[in-house]
Scaffold this active site. Sequence first.
Site, PDB file in Angstrom:
ATOM      1  N   ASP A 109       0.846  -1.202   0.000  1.00 19.47           N
ATOM      2  CA  ASP A 109       0.000   0.000   0.000  1.00 19.47           C
ATOM      3  C   ASP A 109       0.882   1.254   0.000  1.00 19.47           C
ATOM      4  O   ASP A 109       0.392   2.374  -0.106  1.00 19.47           O
ATOM      5  CB  ASP A 109      -1.025  -0.008   1.142  1.00 19.47           C
ATOM      6  CG  ASP A 109      -0.387  -0.007   2.518  1.00 19.47           C
ATOM      7  OD1 ASP A 109       0.851  -0.071   2.604  1.00 19.47           O
ATOM      8  OD2 ASP A 109      -1.131   0.065   3.521  1.00 19.47           O
ATOM      9  N   SER A 110       2.198   1.050   0.047  1.00 18.52           N
ATOM     10  CA  SER A 110       3.139   2.152  -0.212  1.00 18.52           C
ATOM     11  C   SER A 110       2.880   2.757  -1.591  1.00 18.52           C
ATOM     12  O   SER A 110       3.353   3.857  -1.886  1.00 18.52           O
ATOM     13  CB  SER A 110       4.589   1.655  -0.109  1.00 18.52           C
ATOM     14  OG  SER A 110       4.766   0.473  -0.864  1.00 18.52           O
ATOM     15  N   GLU A 128      -1.804  -5.214   8.216  1.00 15.34           N
ATOM     16  CA  GLU A 128      -1.048  -4.663   9.342  1.00 15.34           C
ATOM     17  C   GLU A 128      -1.778  -4.886  10.660  1.00 15.34           C
ATOM     18  O   GLU A 128      -3.000  -4.822  10.706  1.00 15.34           O
ATOM     19  CB  GLU A 128      -0.855  -3.153   9.140  1.00 15.34           C
ATOM     20  CG  GLU A 128      -0.030  -2.819   7.910  1.00 15.34           C
ATOM     21  CD  GLU A 128       0.109  -1.312   7.701  1.00 15.34           C
ATOM     22  OE1 GLU A 128      -0.275  -0.522   8.584  1.00 15.34           O
ATOM     23  OE2 GLU A 128       0.633  -0.926   6.632  1.00 15.34           O
ATOM     24  N   GLU A 169       8.654  -3.914  10.953  1.00 17.26           N
ATOM     25  CA  GLU A 169       9.059  -2.622  10.378  1.00 17.26           C
ATOM     26  C   GLU A 169       9.517  -1.645  11.458  1.00 17.26           C
ATOM     27  O   GLU A 169       8.811  -1.403  12.450  1.00 17.26           O
ATOM     28  CB  GLU A 169       7.894  -2.005   9.577  1.00 17.26           C
ATOM     29  CG  GLU A 169       8.258  -0.648   8.977  1.00 17.26           C
ATOM     30  CD  GLU A 169       7.387  -0.196   7.827  1.00 17.26           C
ATOM     31  OE1 GLU A 169       6.516  -0.973   7.376  1.00 17.26           O
ATOM     32  OE2 GLU A 169       7.596   0.943   7.372  1.00 17.26           O
TER      33      GLU A 169
END
Length: 267
Positions: free
Chosen positions: A46-47, A117, A184
């Site tokens: 989704d970056s 996420e 992350e």
Amino acid sequence: MQDKVTVKDFQRMKEDKEKITMLTSYTYPIAKIVDDAGIDSILVGDSLGMTILGHNNTLKVTLENTIMLTQAVSRAVNRALLIGDLPFGTYGINPSETARNAHKLVKEGNAEAVKLEGGRERIEDIKKIIRIGIPVLGHIGLTPTYVNIFGGFKVQGREEKQAQILLEDAQLLEEAGVFAIVLESIPWKLAKKITESLTIPTIGIGAGEYCDGQVLVIDDILGLNFQVKPKFIKQYVDIKEIISNAVKKYHEEVKSGSFPTEKQRYD
Ligand code: KIV
């Protein structure tokens, strides 16, 4: 061509202590180059909200954006495991809706697995997706869809209590059945501890060298990043410079009349 990579290979690579490689891709040509280069897995992250659409975070990405780009990437990929990233709001509301969205990303986007996420709060979503036959990649630490809760893109897990929560979340995700977990922007010692405590692989991004694999955003390694540049990025080439020089040359040649010549014309 080497054999197609599956989630089973992720497990084997962890057991064999072979590092797992992952890069994002969002378009057919880049995905083709990445796959041909032998990368183990490609994430349509989704970056894309930042890299492709120019938003300053990932929150505006829609399932339709992701499906369209995952389809394009899938046409290029022969070997890498193709993972589609469920965007903000497509999970976490109710598990049946989550499973329907994951199903869409697989059926229409041709993803072979999905990522979402979050930690313990995602367990029901994850179980529901796996129950319909879709492998899930977990993602904890600096999860970008929580940017407004974190108050920015900040390293997570520095305090002991938060570190303990992340360790427990990783273990709960493993129990729920995810095939791997992205860690992350967390301290390397915590990432090492999490990695050693799990039987499934960890894929680090800004989480140090002890993770079982690494993922980066392709634009960051190519020098195509126009926004935040976290410390964990390693830029391997300056494509921005190469593209800019080519565009300037074309512009000058058209202006000066040196392009096109007789070589580029039809009789
Ligand atoms: O969206 C994304 O590209 C990601 C990776 C950086 C892990 O979530």
